[in-house]
Enzyme design. Structure first.
Site, short mmCIF file in Angstrom:
data_model
loop_
_atom_site.label_atom_id
_atom_site.label_comp_id
_atom_site.label_asym_id
_atom_site.label_seq_id
_atom_site.Cartn_x
_atom_site.Cartn_y
_atom_site.Cartn_z
N PHE A 150 0.80 -1.22 0.00
CA PHE A 150 0.00 0.00 0.00
C PHE A 150 0.83 1.27 0.00
O PHE A 150 0.36 2.33 -0.41
CB PHE A 150 -0.91 0.03 1.25
CG PHE A 150 -0.19 0.33 2.54
CD1 PHE A 150 0.06 1.65 2.92
CD2 PHE A 150 0.26 -0.68 3.36
CE1 PHE A 150 0.74 1.93 4.10
CE2 PHE A 150 0.93 -0.42 4.53
CZ PHE A 150 1.18 0.90 4.90
N LYS A 174 -1.10 -7.76 -9.00
CA LYS A 174 -2.06 -7.81 -7.90
C LYS A 174 -1.68 -6.69 -6.93
O LYS A 174 -0.86 -6.86 -6.05
CB LYS A 174 -1.99 -9.18 -7.20
CG LYS A 174 -3.32 -9.62 -6.51
CD LYS A 174 -3.86 -8.65 -5.48
CE LYS A 174 -3.09 -8.73 -4.18
NZ LYS A 174 -3.71 -7.81 -3.14
N GLU A 177 -4.93 -4.05 -1.96
CA GLU A 177 -6.37 -3.82 -1.89
C GLU A 177 -6.71 -2.54 -1.13
O GLU A 177 -7.86 -2.09 -1.16
CB GLU A 177 -7.07 -5.02 -1.24
CG GLU A 177 -6.73 -5.25 0.22
CD GLU A 177 -5.43 -6.01 0.45
OE1 GLU A 177 -5.17 -6.40 1.61
OE2 GLU A 177 -4.66 -6.20 -0.52
N SER A 227 5.92 -6.97 4.17
CA SER A 227 6.45 -7.29 5.49
C SER A 227 7.22 -8.61 5.48
O SER A 227 7.07 -9.43 4.56
CB SER A 227 5.31 -7.39 6.51
OG SER A 227 4.49 -8.52 6.20
N CYS A 282 9.95 1.30 3.72
CA CYS A 282 10.94 0.32 4.16
C CYS A 282 12.34 0.89 4.21
O CYS A 282 13.25 0.24 4.73
CB CYS A 282 10.90 -0.93 3.27
SG CYS A 282 11.37 -0.59 1.56
N GLU A 382 9.82 -3.96 13.47
CA GLU A 382 9.58 -2.85 12.55
C GLU A 382 8.29 -2.14 12.94
O GLU A 382 7.22 -2.74 12.96
CB GLU A 382 9.48 -3.37 11.11
CG GLU A 382 9.32 -2.26 10.09
CD GLU A 382 9.26 -2.77 8.66
OE1 GLU A 382 8.74 -3.88 8.46
OE2 GLU A 382 9.71 -2.04 7.75
#
Length: 498
Positions: A150, A174, A177, A227, A282, A382
């Site tokens: 995202f 993909k 969402e 992640s 990240c 994290e």
């Protein structure tokens, strides 16, 4: 009534027949701005069938013609940069300037894809043995796929499908969402650039749709960013199915501050690198390591970060926006509470943050800890939020030990005016990307991009459980090993070559 996000299959946008839909919310208001479908089995099979058929002809298209599609595409992306950024800002919460940067970094990759002819050259050697010549060719694999997060809904999809398609593959995307509207606009412009029918497909959904990509025998390679637990899952399941997989995972990026550094430069850079984009990147700096007398700057760093405020995407005074969801806010605030309970000193508390006129936003204020130790969860995990942990060590060797013992290895930086210290750190640190007097060492697209240790899983080939075991036991990988695999692929797309 919210917008229904379409699928993109066989060269057309089509309404999904999905029974399950995922709400897409504005993180600053909780308003549902769209609904993303969980694509059906038949719809996903149709996407694969279209990609398979398109590959038969697309792989034969001259590489220069494929490059011209990318030239037209990058021109359209530049023309519509602000429009895309506005869509992106409203579904992610990013400030408008940050959103424009997201789009621009993706445009840079498309520009690199337009240079693909020189990157597709093979190798030739005469007389490798007497009267025997040897040639190698770089050829497309077939259907590739990308699963994107995202936090960069323009840049990361643009890391993937333009390079793969320019190399002669077809691609199934993909996207996350949580913000599918930005990728949808990217695809509309790609179609407008003259991309042939079937070279790009877009499906939406959650875990079931990801598993379809991981399991389908006709999808040969995939790239993922997200992640650590999900990266491990994707790498394991994908390679067990014989796919080439690269999975970019989480991070805990350290900034080492030497006492001979420029103090104001350090403070200015730490503010943006730690809380910019609400810490949802990240490559964010989440740990500042003060060496020796540099610890005296800690109060000034905290004072500077305390002045930073979040706000709406179109607020020119906002330093960053909301985090992506109420669940993310709850998790971050709980980690702040846990850090305080563990004994870290909370210098700036971002819990309970509010923004005037937007009471329902997922706001987390800038947060600063000092006296953090390596055994605390606030250090080990994290956070993925606007939280900076500050630590103190005696010398550069201690800083190197701290960073090298951390299981993550995405990026790191050192601030110093001493060339010997900079060289020692760069040479001895076990992290994939190293910045000298810059906080976030993200390379341009014509360089390789990699994480080490548990920040990256994968290479060109599928080794399955053996590769997972290698990463788990050694927790390291050499830069040369990875770079040699992507010499002709551009950033993040080694999966589609050789």
């Amino acid at each position: 009534m919210s917008k229904k996000v379409p699928l993109y299959i066989d060269g057309e946008f089509r309404a999904s027949k999905a029974e399950s839909w995922i709400p897409v919310t504005n993180p600053a208001t909780q308003e549902v701005i769209a609904e993303a479908p969980c694509a059906t089995q038949d719809e996903m099979e149709a996407a694969v069938a279209s990609a398979r058929e398109a590959f038969k002809t697309w792989k034969e298209v001259p590489v220069s013609e494929r490059a011209r599609v990318m030239m037209r595409y990058q021109a359209l992306l530049k023309e519509h940069q602000e429009e895309i950024a506005e869509i992106l800002a409203q579904e992610t919460g990013k400030t408008f300037e940050d959103a424009k940067g997201d789009v621009w970094r993706g445009i840079e990759v498309v520009e690199q894809a337009a240079n693909i002819p020189s990157l597709m050259m093979g190798e030739t050697v005469e007389n490798v043995a007497r009267s025997i010549d040897s040639y190698s060719y770089i050829q497309p694999l077939g259907i590739c796929a990308g699963i994107t997060p995202f936090n960069f809904p323009a840049m990361i999809p643009l890391w993937m499908f333009p390079m793969a398609i320019a190399c002669g593959n077809t691609f199934i995307l993909k996207p996350s969402e949580q913000d599918p509207l930005t990728p949808t606009r990217l695809v509309e412009l790609f179609e407008q650039a003259g991309a042939p029918k079937g070279v790009l497909q877009v499906i939406h959904g959650g875990k079931d749709q990801v598993d379809f990509v991981l399991d389908h025998p006709e999808i040969h390679a995939l790239s993922f960013v997200g992640s650590v637990p999900v990266a491990e899952y994707i790498y394991r399941r994908g390679t067990e199915n014989g796919k080439r997989v690269q999975a970019f995972a989480g991070a805990k990026n350290h900034c080492v501050i030497m006492p001979d550094a420029n103090k104001q430069q350090v403070i200015n850079n730490l503010v943006g690198a730690s809380v910019g984009a609400a810490g949802q990147r990240c490559m964010a700096i989440s740990v500042a390591v003060f060496v020796g007398a540099a610890k005296e700057w800690i109060p000034e760093v905290a004072e500077a970060i305390a002045k930073v405020r979040p706000g709406a995407w179109n607020d020119e005074n906002a330093a960053y926006g909301p985090v992506i969801s109420p669940q993310a806010k709850e998790r971050i605030e709980q980690m702040i509470t846990d850090g305080e309970n563990e004994g870290a000193k909370l210098l700036v508390d971002g819990r309970g943050c509010t923004v005037e006129g937007l009471p329902d936003g997922n706001w987390v204020g800038a947060t600063v800890f000092s006296e953090v130790t390596a055994d605390m969860d606030i250090y080990k995990k994290e956070v993925f939020g606007p939280v900076l942990s500050m630590m103190e060590v005696e010398d550069l060797d201690d800083a190197l030990t701290l960073v090298n013992n951390n299981p993550y290895g995405n990026g790191t930086s050192i601030f110093t005016s001493n060339g010997a210290a900079a060289r020692k750190y760069q040479h001895e640190v076990t992290v994939g990307q190293v910045g000298i007097n810059i906080p976030i060492p993200v390379p341009l697209p014509f360089f390789s991009f990699t994480g080490w240790k548990r920040s990256f899983f994968g290479d060109l080939h599928a080794y399955g459980k053996q590769a997972i075991r290698f990463y788990t036991e050694t927790k390291t990988v050499t830069a040369r090993w990875f770079e040699s695999d992507i010499e002709a692929s551009g950033p993040n797309m080694s999966i589609h070559l050789k």
